[in-house]
Design a protein around this motif. Structure first.
Motif, PDB file in Angstrom:
ATOM      1  N   ARG A  26      -5.362  -4.667  -2.239  1.00 26.35           N
ATOM      2  CA  ARG A  26      -4.415  -3.599  -2.540  1.00 26.35           C
ATOM      3  C   ARG A  26      -4.467  -3.340  -4.035  1.00 26.35           C
ATOM      4  O   ARG A  26      -4.811  -4.231  -4.819  1.00 26.35           O
ATOM      5  CB  ARG A  26      -2.972  -4.001  -2.162  1.00 26.35           C
ATOM      6  CG  ARG A  26      -2.779  -4.435  -0.740  1.00 26.35           C
ATOM      7  CD  ARG A  26      -1.314  -4.372  -0.319  1.00 26.35           C
ATOM      8  NE  ARG A  26      -0.407  -5.213  -1.071  1.00 26.35           N
ATOM      9  CZ  ARG A  26       0.021  -6.405  -0.704  1.00 26.35           C
ATOM     10  NH1 ARG A  26      -0.414  -6.959   0.428  1.00 26.35           N
ATOM     11  NH2 ARG A  26       0.882  -7.085  -1.438  1.00 26.35           N
ATOM     12  N   ASP A  52      -6.554   0.023  -9.578  1.00 29.05           N
ATOM     13  CA  ASP A  52      -7.127   0.220  -8.245  1.00 29.05           C
ATOM     14  C   ASP A  52      -8.640   0.001  -8.219  1.00 29.05           C
ATOM     15  O   ASP A  52      -9.282   0.144  -7.170  1.00 29.05           O
ATOM     16  CB  ASP A  52      -6.779   1.594  -7.675  1.00 29.05           C
ATOM     17  CG  ASP A  52      -7.199   2.738  -8.575  1.00 29.05           C
ATOM     18  OD1 ASP A  52      -8.001   2.515  -9.502  1.00 29.05           O
ATOM     19  OD2 ASP A  52      -6.719   3.862  -8.351  1.00 29.05           O
ATOM     20  N   TYR A  86       1.719   2.526  -3.449  1.00 29.26           N
ATOM     21  CA  TYR A  86       0.584   3.222  -4.072  1.00 29.26           C
ATOM     22  C   TYR A  86       0.311   4.563  -3.385  1.00 29.26           C
ATOM     23  O   TYR A  86       0.146   5.594  -4.056  1.00 29.26           O
ATOM     24  CB  TYR A  86      -0.659   2.332  -3.977  1.00 29.26           C
ATOM     25  CG  TYR A  86      -1.905   2.932  -4.579  1.00 29.26           C
ATOM     26  CD1 TYR A  86      -2.121   2.913  -5.945  1.00 29.26           C
ATOM     27  CD2 TYR A  86      -2.875   3.529  -3.762  1.00 29.26           C
ATOM     28  CE1 TYR A  86      -3.274   3.463  -6.502  1.00 29.26           C
ATOM     29  CE2 TYR A  86      -4.024   4.080  -4.301  1.00 29.26           C
ATOM     30  CZ  TYR A  86      -4.221   4.045  -5.669  1.00 29.26           C
ATOM     31  OH  TYR A  86      -5.351   4.591  -6.212  1.00 29.26           O
ATOM     32  N   ASN A  87       0.286   4.580  -2.062  1.00 22.63           N
ATOM     33  CA  ASN A  87      -0.115   5.793  -1.337  1.00 22.63           C
ATOM     34  C   ASN A  87       0.889   6.925  -1.472  1.00 22.63           C
ATOM     35  O   ASN A  87       0.517   8.104  -1.419  1.00 22.63           O
ATOM     36  CB  ASN A  87      -0.326   5.464   0.142  1.00 22.63           C
ATOM     37  CG  ASN A  87      -1.585   4.653   0.386  1.00 22.63           C
ATOM     38  OD1 ASN A  87      -2.527   4.688  -0.410  1.00 22.63           O
ATOM     39  ND2 ASN A  87      -1.613   3.910   1.485  1.00 22.63           N
ATOM     40  N   THR A  88       2.167   6.607  -1.633  1.00 21.03           N
ATOM     41  CA  THR A  88       3.180   7.653  -1.722  1.00 21.03           C
ATOM     42  C   THR A  88       3.376   8.170  -3.144  1.00 21.03           C
ATOM     43  O   THR A  88       4.133   9.112  -3.352  1.00 21.03           O
ATOM     44  CB  THR A  88       4.538   7.137  -1.198  1.00 21.03           C
ATOM     45  OG1 THR A  88       4.913   5.958  -1.930  1.00 21.03           O
ATOM     46  CG2 THR A  88       4.447   6.799   0.285  1.00 21.03           C
ATOM     47  N   SER A  93      -1.055  11.148  -7.033  1.00 26.09           N
ATOM     48  CA  SER A  93      -2.136  10.778  -7.951  1.00 26.09           C
ATOM     49  C   SER A  93      -2.246  11.702  -9.151  1.00 26.09           C
ATOM     50  O   SER A  93      -2.970  11.393 -10.110  1.00 26.09           O
ATOM     51  CB  SER A  93      -3.467  10.734  -7.197  1.00 26.09           C
ATOM     52  OG  SER A  93      -3.458   9.689  -6.246  1.00 26.09           O
ATOM     53  N   MET A  96       0.826  -1.205   0.000  1.00 25.51           N
ATOM     54  CA  MET A  96       0.000   0.000   0.000  1.00 25.51           C
ATOM     55  C   MET A  96       0.862   1.257   0.000  1.00 25.51           C
ATOM     56  O   MET A  96       0.480   2.282  -0.576  1.00 25.51           O
ATOM     57  CB  MET A  96      -0.936   0.013   1.205  1.00 25.51           C
ATOM     58  CG  MET A  96      -2.181  -0.830   1.061  1.00 25.51           C
ATOM     59  SD  MET A  96      -3.209  -0.466  -0.410  1.00 25.51           S
ATOM     60  CE  MET A  96      -3.479   1.307  -0.235  1.00 25.51           C
TER      61      MET A  96
END
Length: 507
Positions: A350, A331, A315-317, A320, A312
């Motif tokens: 995830r 996603d 993806y989160n860092t 976007s 995760m």
């Protein structure tokens, strides 16, 4: 090159049998002997096509090898923990010397080498003029160097074989060659390729090597060796001749991962070509990366097995606003005809890798037997090699180095035809260290899931930082730099041939 790869030249490391496949069906030809087997340059070319065919196999670029080096990085984790233990061991830095992924891909790289050596010996036996035969020898030497380029980075000291094996017993006592010597041999092969390979192959196919391919890999080897001046020189040669070689960045990042890619896609410097819905014995032409990275339980043709899945944090860092994130991740996906977010994915909740499963082209219902041309080297990477190497040799970033990164960022701002303002151009005034870190980060994002990140971690000795540091994307507190920058030699190889000892440290 798809029309060529319906014939495979299969040669083992013992070099006693030559197998030729027509329409992917294995048929024995006879005992190897260059003077009897190779009668014309076409015979040499057939051997070369077979060597390429070994690379486009399930054991190498179709799953085993590329999955291993992808899992080894901080960008890809295990998703479904029900997957075989051998994959979890590679990912979790607790593999031993009997890991089956290594047991599978080690001999296949030597089969590539054996086929290349057979082609070289066969070409030399024809006694033709250098202008006629050296381009084919150069292509075979490129393939041999490409195999060792991977072997030496994964294992360090390994047996180096540069001859056609006619006596199987001679292999039983072969010993390891120091990595430094292997690198020099790799360089010599790539240099020969740069001298004798054509500027373009017929129809500009990118799954056969050219001068630009050889120079690009020279740049990568020199970068790996921290010989930054030579890395820059080779990368600059490719950049200065981009028109001659037909290179450039494609306008839309997604088009790089939309099978079937054109055989002459301009960003591909070297591609591994799979043929849709075809496969043969020994894993020939079997591409399993779409299902390995696809979402388990999703609707066909984008279902998969949730094996290699980013954490995760990866993806989160990732900002976007970066179009490359959209291209690189799945996603949300259709499940039972309804678009569902990753939070309700059946197996691994995830975001999954999208580069291979989203557009697998002519393939089965899970994306297997895809139509992908996988980019082993892209022009974008050549630009990033030039930027990093130039900053190292110039004491910091100058306008030229910054400009190479800005070319890639400018392409990323094209969001499927809509221009955006992210990522912005590189700011001026960065220190050398800050710019080098920026280039490494750009490589991590631009080349995400393309089997490059582990080599960057290894060459820059980033392991303790990326696996044990406070900003780790995939923490592994057991990472040991004295052990884990190399994989173990296969136990069975050392049992058969004790001369390969000692085993790599820590195994």
């Amino acid at each position: 090159m798809k029309k060529y790869l319906s014939k495979y030249f299969l040669a083992s490391i013992l070099g006693v049998l030559l197998l030729s496949c027509t329409d992917l069906e294995e048929k024995p030809v006879g005992i190897l002997a260059p003077e009897s087997l190779f009668k014309t340059p076409t015979d040499v070319q057939t051997a070369i096509f077979g060597a390429y065919g070994w690379i486009a196999s399930e054991r190498l670029y179709g799953r085993q090898f590329v999955t291993a080096i992808m899992l080894r990085s901080d960008m890809v984790d295990i998703g479904d923990r029900g997957t075989p233990a051998e994959r979890q061991q590679v990912n979790d830095f607790n593999m031993d010397d009997n890991n089956n992924m290594v047991n599978v891909f080690w001999p296949y790289w030597y089969q590539v080498i054996s086929a290349a050596n057979a082609a070289i010996s066969g070409a030399e036996s024809l006694k033709l003029g250098e202008n006629e035969i050296n381009p084919l020898i150069a292509e075979a030497r490129f393939i041999r160097a490409f195999a060792y380029y991977h072997l030496v980075q994964v294992f360090g000291d390994v047996p180096y074989i540069d001859r056609f094996i006619t006596d199987p017993s001679s292999v039983k006592e072969i010993s390891k060659t120091p990595a430094a010597t292997i690198y020099q041999n790799i360089i010599a092969d790539f240099q020969f390729g740069k001298q004798w390979l054509p500027d373009n192959q017929p129809n500009s196919v990118r799954s056969r090597a050219t001068k630009g391919t050889a120079a690009s890999y020279l740049a990568s080897v020199y970068l790996t060796m921290a010989d930054y001046q030579k890395a820059y020189t080779e990368a600059k040669f490719v950049i200065d001749n981009e028109a001659k070689f037909g290179y450039g960045l494609v306008a839309d990042f997604q088009d790089l991962f939309r099978a079937p890619e054109p055989n002459n896609l301009k960003e591909h410097v070297f591609a591994i070509d799979f043929l849709g819905q075809q496969n043969g014995g020994g894993g020939a032409n079997d591409d399993i990366m779409p299902p390995m990275t696809g979402v388990r339980g999703a609707d066909a043709p984008r279902s998969g097995w949730s094996v290699a899945v980013p954490s995760m944090a990866v993806y989160n860092t990732w900002d976007s606003r970066d179009y490359r994130k959209q291209v690189s991740f799945t996603d949300s996906i259709l499940i039972g005809g309804v678009l569902k977010p990753y939070t309700v994915f059946d197996n691994t909740k995830r975001p999954h890798i999208a580069k291979y499963a989203r557009y697998a082209g002519n393939s089965n219902t899970e994306g297997r037997y895809s139509d992908h041309n996988y980019a082993a080297m892209r022009y974008a990477e050549v630009l990033l090699i030039a930027a990093e190497a130039l900053a190292e040799t110039s004491g910091g970033p100058n306008a030229e180095a910054i400009g190479y990164v800005n070319q890639i960022r400018a392409r990323a701002r094209n969001r499927a035809g809509k221009q955006t303002n992210f990522p912005a151009d590189v700011a001026t005034g960065l220190s050398k260290d800050a710019f080098i870190n920026l280039v490494l980060e750009e490589r991590r994002l631009e080349l995400a899931f393309e089997y490059k990140r582990w080599y960057d971690i290894k060459r820059r000795k980033l392991g303790e930082q990326v696996f044990k540091g406070p900003n780790s994307l995939e923490p592994h507190t057991n990472f040991d730099p004295n052990r884990d920058y190399l994989m173990p030699l296969p136990r069975i190889e050392l049992q058969v041939n004790p001369n390969l000892a000692p085993q790599n440290p820590g195994y």
